[in-house]
Design an enzyme around this catalytic site. Structure first.
Site, PDB file in Angstrom:
ATOM      1  N   ASP A  52       0.796  -1.225   0.000  1.00  0.00           N
ATOM      2  CA  ASP A  52       0.000   0.000   0.000  1.00  0.00           C
ATOM      3  C   ASP A  52       0.831   1.280   0.000  1.00  0.00           C
ATOM      4  OD1 ASP A  52      -2.980  -0.506   0.077  1.00  0.00           O
ATOM      5  OD2 ASP A  52      -2.307  -1.918   1.589  1.00  0.00           O
TER       6      ASP A  52
ATOM      7  N   TYR B  38     -10.419  -1.418   2.795  1.00  0.00           N
ATOM      8  CA  TYR B  38      -9.991  -1.420   4.199  1.00  0.00           C
ATOM      9  C   TYR B  38      -9.826  -0.031   4.773  1.00  0.00           C
ATOM     10  CZ  TYR B  38      -8.955  -6.067   5.913  1.00  0.00           C
ATOM     11  OH  TYR B  38      -9.060  -7.311   6.427  1.00  0.00           O
TER      12      TYR B  38
HETATM   13 CU   LIG Z   1      -7.597  -8.159   6.990  1.00  0.00          CU
END
Ligand SMILES: [Cu+2]
Ligand SMILES: *[C@@H]1O[C@H](CO)[C@@H](O)[C@H](O)[C@H]1NC(C)=O
Ligand SMILES: *[C@@H]1O[C@H](CO)[C@@H](O)[C@H](O)[C@H]1NC(C)=O
Ligand SMILES: *[C@@H]1O[C@H](CO)[C@@H](O)[C@H](O)[C@H]1NC(C)=O
Length: 666
Positions: free
Chosen positions: A319, A404
């Site tokens: 990320d 997320y």
């Molecule tokens: Cu996770």
């Protein structure tokens, strides 16, 4: 940061009347300001005018001054600050260039063509380009028709694709599409069976496969909006009592936060998010601030999914290096994301044209009254009780990485501890399957059936922190304190065994590669040149949190790229260029510029300026409670003073004056 801007504005209005009150001086470690992003743009445009070049800014951030320069400025803050410089990574006519732009002399002072493997962070435009290509791709439209679904209800996202041993690696992104049609949750109705890879340099679809039509997971049950959830539901919460006015408890001078005995500098970077520098703690005995941590940030975040099938094996995400953790920043909601009394700051990053993008309320700073006890004791007759509540200061940012949400906290305690906390919430990455009950499943499904036709795919999260501790100065050593079982030698003693400690000072990088198992050694960074009155070296200890390590094979391609997660702890000599554990150019990287490679030089680290790298890892086997949005899962670790102070540094704190406790029943 906006707080600076607002303060500058405030002071400039009043300068005429209060000449002695000047605006806070820019700090050498301040993030680039909006006007600096624009200046970078103008300076780069002089070298590469956009009407003759195809130009995109992949990264623009502060080129941090040398540590010694910053430290000498700090010792004499009235002196001229070091020149402001920006590190700029360009995609220019299909090539990658790394520039250093000096903002004070308004020129490019270094311009290098990068010819190694890998590419810089992808921009929003790169991601949108891939999605646009997919949505215009004839065979994809045919696949949609084949499934009898409505193209206007489709949301697609692009993802990096990694590297699997290919000799040639173009800039490509895979595109994953989801169906909305009755849900606002863009990640829970995956359109399965399709692989789409887009070449974002050639601007064409480079791979398209429609393997099978798989039933779409239902929209029902995927909503998470309070307005759509039938109330009353679950426990009811009383609103927290509002803080009395003026109780933020801390001071913000420019981007320097002072609170209780702590002082630190707060910055923001598109690649790593929050950067906390120059954390120092006031020693009441020595009547001075003492250095603890020069710089800390999350240098990489690796999330490999554990589904090796055609549609999924590419999903092994870095990320920070591939997207920029800071690029994921979202505005925080007062009272719900951060408690009352929080102060919010805005941040800026550069868009692909280097125009500043403002994110309001992107970080918050607040005093946390946890309800825990900092220390206490009641004497034997219960005549004396002294107890102190645990109060700390927290800096928080939330990175919403697509599905997320990562809640990233830095917490400083008066006892000298620094806690790093990661809260994981948001939506799982799911895969469509034909099954609606586990008893129908006869193949490997690589995750958990969390809802009808929905597998929450198993995966890991590895966050590698860059922790440049400078304990009472630069020259530090890394010490492993082993706990060793010993036999009792004295035959008159009936006890057979005990454990005792043996200290081992790491001489080189190889001595400091630590995999944390059961009964791990205590891991300390000490200043070997500074002792307490009683002769112990002053230090800070790493108190590890979750210590999961990768389960991928060491020779698997994603793991070669993520070799920096092979150990929980590494220590390197300070090197300004070694900032990012996954390397500088992570998208499609081949693992030739990671922390694991740097440390092969096995450099000396004893009594040197050193950096500790710690990876918090955990394996995530999804469960039904993670659907449709998962309750926060928290992990973290702590840095704790160890023989740093002469005695309990919070012994002499007075209990806070409890003015009123509106909701306390006694
Ligand atoms: Cu996770
Ligand atoms: C770049 O410079 C040219 C002139 O050299 C100018 O026409 C153009 O508007 C500039 N573009 C930007 C983005 O500053
Ligand atoms: C497709 O979706 C759009 C937007 O939601 C809607 O306006 C349109 O009526 C839908 N078409 C069909 C055939 O369902
Ligand atoms: C500093 O790091 C860069 C990048 O890894 C490397 O090329 C250089 O050799 C390092 N310098 C030292 C002294 O290790």
């Amino acid at each position: 940061m906006a707080s600076t801007l607002k303060t500058i504005l405030f002071f400039s209005i009043f300068t005429v009347f209060f000449l002695s009150r000047v605006s806070p001086k820019p700090h050498p470690l301040d993030s680039l300001t909006p006007s600096e992003f624009l200046l970078v743009r103008a300076i780069v445009n002089q070298s590469y005018p956009t009407f003759t070049h195809k130009l995109s800014f992949q990264y623009v951030g502060l080129e941090e001054p040398d540590k010694q320069v910053v430290k000498s400025w700090l010792s004499e803050p009235s002196s001229q600050p070091p020149p402001r410089q920006a590190l700029v990574i360009l995609r220019l006519n299909q090539q990658t260039r790394e520039l250093i732009v000096d903002l004070s002399i308004r020129s490019v002072v270094s311009d290098k063509l990068y010819s190694g493997f890998g590419y810089s962070t992808v921009t929003t435009e790169d991601q949108e380009a891939a999605v646009d290509l997919a949505l215009k791709h004839g065979p994809f439209l045919a696949s949609i028709r084949r499934r009898g679904i409505n193209i206007s209800e489709i949301a697609c996202f692009s993802q990096t694709i990694g590297w699997y041993g290919q000799m040639k690696t173009n800039r490509q992104l895979q595109v994953k599409c989801y169906y909305l049609d009755g849900t606002v949750n863009s990640y829970l109705r995956p359109i399965g069976g399709i692989t789409i890879v887009a070449d974002i340099e050639q601007m064409k679809i480079s791979k398209y496969v429609d393997r099978a039509v798989i039933p779409l997971p239902k929209a029902e049950g995927t909503d998470y909006r309070a307005s759509m959830i039938t109330l009353p539901f679950g426990p009811h919460f009383n609103a927290a009592p509002p803080k009395p006015p003026g109780q933020t408890g801390f001071k913000l001078d420019g981007n320097v936060v002072s609170w209780a005995n702590w002082k630190f500098h707060l910055a923001f970077d598109a690649r790593v998010g929050p950067v906390i520098s120059l954390a120092s703690i006031y020693d009441a005995e020595k009547k001075t601030y003492r250095q603890v941590m020069y710089r800390s940030y999350i240098s990489e975040l690796f999330v490999p999914y554990q589904d090796p099938t055609e549609g999924w094996y590419r999903t092994t995400i870095f990320d920070s290096g591939e997207y920029g953790l800071g690029n994921y920043v979202v505005p925080l909601e007062p009272l719900n994301d951060c408690p009352s009394g929080a102060v919010f700051v805005d941040v800026y990053y550069a868009a692909s044209d280097s125009k500043p993008v403002q994110v309001p309320d992107a970080m918050c700073i607040f005093e946390r009254h946890s309800g825990d006890v900092m220390w206490r004791h009641s004497d034997v007759k219960r005549e004396i009780t002294e107890t102190r509540p645990d109060i700390s200061i927290v800096v928080r940012m939330v990175a919403t990485a697509g599905n997320y949400d990562y809640i990233l906290d830095w917490e400083f305690k008066p006892s000298g501890s620094i806690k790093f906390l990661i809260g994981l919430t948001g939506v799982l990455q799911v895969k469509a399957v034909p099954y609606t009950n586990t008893d129908q499943i006869e193949e490997e499904v690589y995750g958990t059936l969390v809802a009808g036709n929905t597998i929450g795919v198993s995966h890991d999260h590895f966050l590698t922190y860059h922790l440049d501790l400078d304990i009472d100065g630069d020259a530090n050593s890394f010490v492993k304190t082993h706990l060793i079982r010993k036999r009792v030698k004295d035959e008159n003693i009936p006890r057979k065994s005990y454990w005792n400690v043996e200290h081992e000072i790491a001489k080189t990088e190889s001595d400091a590669k630590i995999q944390i198992g059961l009964n791990p050694p205590e891991l300390l960074v000490v200043n070997p040149n500074k002792e307490t009155k009683f002769g112990n070296n002053v230090g800070y200890r790493l108190v590890p949190g979750s210590t999961a390590r990768p389960l991928l094979a060491i020779d698997d391609f994603p793991q070669i790229r993520a070799a920096f997660t092979n150990n929980n702890v590494w220590v390197t000599p300070y090197n300004k260029s070694e900032k990012w554990a996954g390397g500088r150019f992570v998208d499609r990287s081949r693992g030739d510029d990671t922390l694991a490679v740097w440390t092969k030089k096995n450099r000396r680290i004893k009594n040197k300026d050193i950096v500790m790298w710690y990876t918090v890892g955990f394996h995530h086997v999804p469960c039904q409670e993670d659907f449709p949005v998962m309750p926060t899962l928290s992990v973290g670790f702590e840095l704790k003073p160890t023989n740093f102070f002469e005695y309990n540094p919070v012994l002499k704190t007075v209990p806070p004056q409890h003015l009123s406790w509106p909701n306390c029943t006694k």
